[in-house]
Scaffold this motif. Sequence first.
Motif, mmCIF file in Angstrom:
data_model
loop_
_atom_site.group_PDB
_atom_site.id
_atom_site.type_symbol
_atom_site.label_atom_id
_atom_site.label_comp_id
_atom_site.label_asym_id
_atom_site.label_seq_id
_atom_site.Cartn_x
_atom_site.Cartn_y
_atom_site.Cartn_z
ATOM 1 N N VAL A 142 -25.755 8.626 -29.960
ATOM 2 C CA VAL A 142 -26.324 7.418 -29.361
ATOM 3 C C VAL A 142 -25.560 6.180 -29.817
ATOM 4 N N ALA A 143 -25.209 6.137 -31.103
ATOM 5 C CA ALA A 143 -24.567 4.942 -31.657
ATOM 6 C C ALA A 143 -23.113 4.806 -31.245
ATOM 7 N N GLN A 144 -22.400 5.933 -31.100
ATOM 8 C CA GLN A 144 -20.957 5.867 -30.899
ATOM 9 C C GLN A 144 -20.474 6.309 -29.517
ATOM 10 N N TYR A 145 -21.231 7.156 -28.837
ATOM 11 C CA TYR A 145 -20.695 7.789 -27.632
ATOM 12 C C TYR A 145 -21.619 7.685 -26.419
ATOM 13 N N ASP A 146 -22.603 6.793 -26.471
ATOM 14 C CA ASP A 146 -23.497 6.639 -25.334
ATOM 15 C C ASP A 146 -22.710 6.168 -24.108
ATOM 16 N N LEU A 147 -22.961 6.836 -22.997
ATOM 17 C CA LEU A 147 -22.209 6.562 -21.775
ATOM 18 C C LEU A 147 -22.335 5.110 -21.325
ATOM 19 N N ARG A 148 -23.534 4.644 -21.079
ATOM 20 C CA ARG A 148 -23.726 3.339 -20.438
ATOM 21 C C ARG A 148 -23.631 2.172 -21.407
ATOM 22 N N ARG A 149 -24.025 2.370 -22.657
ATOM 23 C CA ARG A 149 -24.059 1.263 -23.601
ATOM 24 C C ARG A 149 -22.754 1.124 -24.392
ATOM 25 N N GLN A 150 -22.047 2.246 -24.589
ATOM 26 C CA GLN A 150 -20.849 2.213 -25.421
ATOM 27 C C GLN A 150 -19.565 2.453 -24.618
ATOM 28 N N CYS A 151 -19.494 3.586 -23.960
ATOM 29 C CA CYS A 151 -18.215 4.036 -23.412
ATOM 30 C C CYS A 151 -17.860 3.425 -22.065
ATOM 31 N N LEU A 152 -18.801 3.393 -21.136
ATOM 32 C CA LEU A 152 -18.477 2.937 -19.786
ATOM 33 C C LEU A 152 -17.988 1.485 -19.764
ATOM 34 N N PRO A 153 -18.603 0.556 -20.481
ATOM 35 C CA PRO A 153 -18.042 -0.802 -20.490
ATOM 36 C C PRO A 153 -16.601 -0.853 -20.992
ATOM 37 N N ARG A 154 -16.276 -0.037 -21.993
ATOM 38 C CA ARG A 154 -14.905 -0.015 -22.503
ATOM 39 C C ARG A 154 -13.947 0.616 -21.495
ATOM 40 N N LEU A 155 -14.400 1.634 -20.772
ATOM 41 C CA LEU A 155 -13.551 2.263 -19.760
ATOM 42 C C LEU A 155 -13.269 1.296 -18.614
ATOM 43 N N VAL A 156 -14.280 0.565 -18.190
ATOM 44 C CA VAL A 156 -14.079 -0.433 -17.139
ATOM 45 C C VAL A 156 -13.077 -1.487 -17.596
ATOM 46 N N GLU A 157 -13.233 -1.954 -18.820
ATOM 47 C CA GLU A 157 -12.301 -2.945 -19.363
ATOM 48 C C GLU A 157 -10.876 -2.390 -19.414
ATOM 49 N N PHE A 158 -10.737 -1.115 -19.771
ATOM 50 C CA PHE A 158 -9.415 -0.497 -19.817
ATOM 51 C C PHE A 158 -8.740 -0.566 -18.446
ATOM 52 N N VAL A 159 -9.442 -0.168 -17.410
ATOM 53 C CA VAL A 159 -8.846 -0.172 -16.071
ATOM 54 C C VAL A 159 -8.520 -1.594 -15.628
ATOM 55 N N GLU A 160 -9.373 -2.524 -15.947
ATOM 56 C CA GLU A 160 -9.183 -3.887 -15.476
ATOM 57 C C GLU A 160 -8.079 -4.636 -16.226
ATOM 58 N N THR A 161 -7.789 -4.229 -17.468
ATOM 59 C CA THR A 161 -6.867 -5.042 -18.277
ATOM 60 C C THR A 161 -5.694 -4.294 -18.876
ATOM 61 N N ALA A 162 -5.776 -2.985 -19.077
ATOM 62 C CA ALA A 162 -4.719 -2.265 -19.810
ATOM 63 C C ALA A 162 -3.397 -2.296 -19.068
#
Length: 407
Positions: A384-404
Amino acid sequence: MKVLFAHQNFPGQFPHLAPALQARGHDVLALTAEKNTRPSPVRVVKYRQPDEVTLSSNLTRMYAQVSERGMKAARAARQLRSEHGYVPDVIFGHPGWGETLYLREVWPEARLLIYGELMYRTSGLDTDFDPEFARDMFESRISTVARSAHLIQTMVQADAALCPTRFQAETFQPEFRHKITICHDGVDTDRLCPNPDAVFEIAQKGLRFRPGDEVLTFVNRSLEPYRGYHSFMRALPDVLAARPEAHVLIVGEEGQSYGGPPKDGISWKERYLNEVRDRLDLSRVHFLGRIPYDRYIAMLQVSRAHAYLTYPFVLSWSLMESMSAGCHVVASDTAPVREMIADGETGELVGFFDIQGWSDRLIAALAAPERFIPMRLAARAHMVAQYDLRRQCLPRLVEFVETAGRA
C-alpha cells in the motif's frame, strides 16, 4: 499530445496507463499484432503477422524473428503517416518482440520511450542459474547474445526507459542507466486486499475454501522451472504428509512462458508431477489451469501460505498481488524477490534449490498461521505504501510519459 503505444499483446503492461493518459486529454493509440484479440481501453491499429523465419541454427533465430516483426510494425507505421498523416509526439513501446526497432525511421521527431523489462546476460542471471538444465556454455552464450542484441539496439535509440524494479534496471549495462526511471506498474491494493468473507470453490470436486482453512497456493503463468515449479513439487510430499488436512491450489498453464520445453516431449507440469506422484495424495492437489481474475483474487484471500519462486529474472506480478492480498508469502531467496520481501518481516525467504527448507517452512506456515499474522500485515502495508496503483505508481507513470526524454 499524441501518444502511441507499441506492444504485440497490448495492453500488456499498460492497461491502466493508456486510459489514464487518454483521460488527461492526450490522443492515445496502440500499435499491436493482428492476432491480438485482447480488449483494449484505447483505439488500436494492427500490423501484419511476421513471416516465419528459417535459419540454419536456432541459436540466432531470436534476432531474425524480432527484426522481421519490427519491419512489419514499421510498415504499418509508415502507412499511418503517409495515408493518415499520423505523427505521434511520444512512442512508448515494449522492445521485447521487436516492434520498436524501426519506428524511429518512420517518426524521427517523436520521443521514443521503452519499457525495459530485462537485459539478458550470458552469466549471473537466468542463463546459468539452474545446474539441472546446464547447456553447452558456448551455445548458451550465443543464444543469450542473440536474445539481447535487439534490446541493446533499442536502448541506444531510446530517449528514456522505464524499469519496474531496481533489480531489473540493474541488469542493463551501466552506460544505459542514466536513461532509466524505476517505477512499478502498480498493484490495485483496493481490490487485492484481505477479505474475511472470501470463498473459493472447486465446484466439480464439491470443495469450498474460506479464510482460515488450510490452503497452500502456488501461482504462475506457466508451470515451468523458471518459476520454481520443480522445487515446489519436490517439496510437496513432505508437506502433505505432515499436514493431512492441507489442500494445494496450483494456478498455471502446462506450456512454458520463458524457458524451453522439456526434451522428452511431455509438459513440465507432468514431468515433475510424475516424479512425485507416488508420494502425493492427489485428492488434495488441485491443478486449476488459468482462472478468471476474480477467482484468482479469492484464492489468494483464502490462502494460509503462498509459495513463490523465480530464477534471477523478471519479477511476477503475482508476488506483489499476493502480498497486497495479505498472504503469508514463502519465496525464493533470489535477487528480484529480495527487493520486495525482507526475510522475517514481510515474508520468508528460502533457497531456491533447498527442497527440505521449502518443506519445513511451508509445514510451519500451515501449522501455526497465527505466528505469521505480523508478516501478513507488514507485507500488505508495504504494498500500500510503496506500490499502490492509483496513489503511488500511476501518477509517476503518467509523469514519465509526459516528460521523460525531453531535450
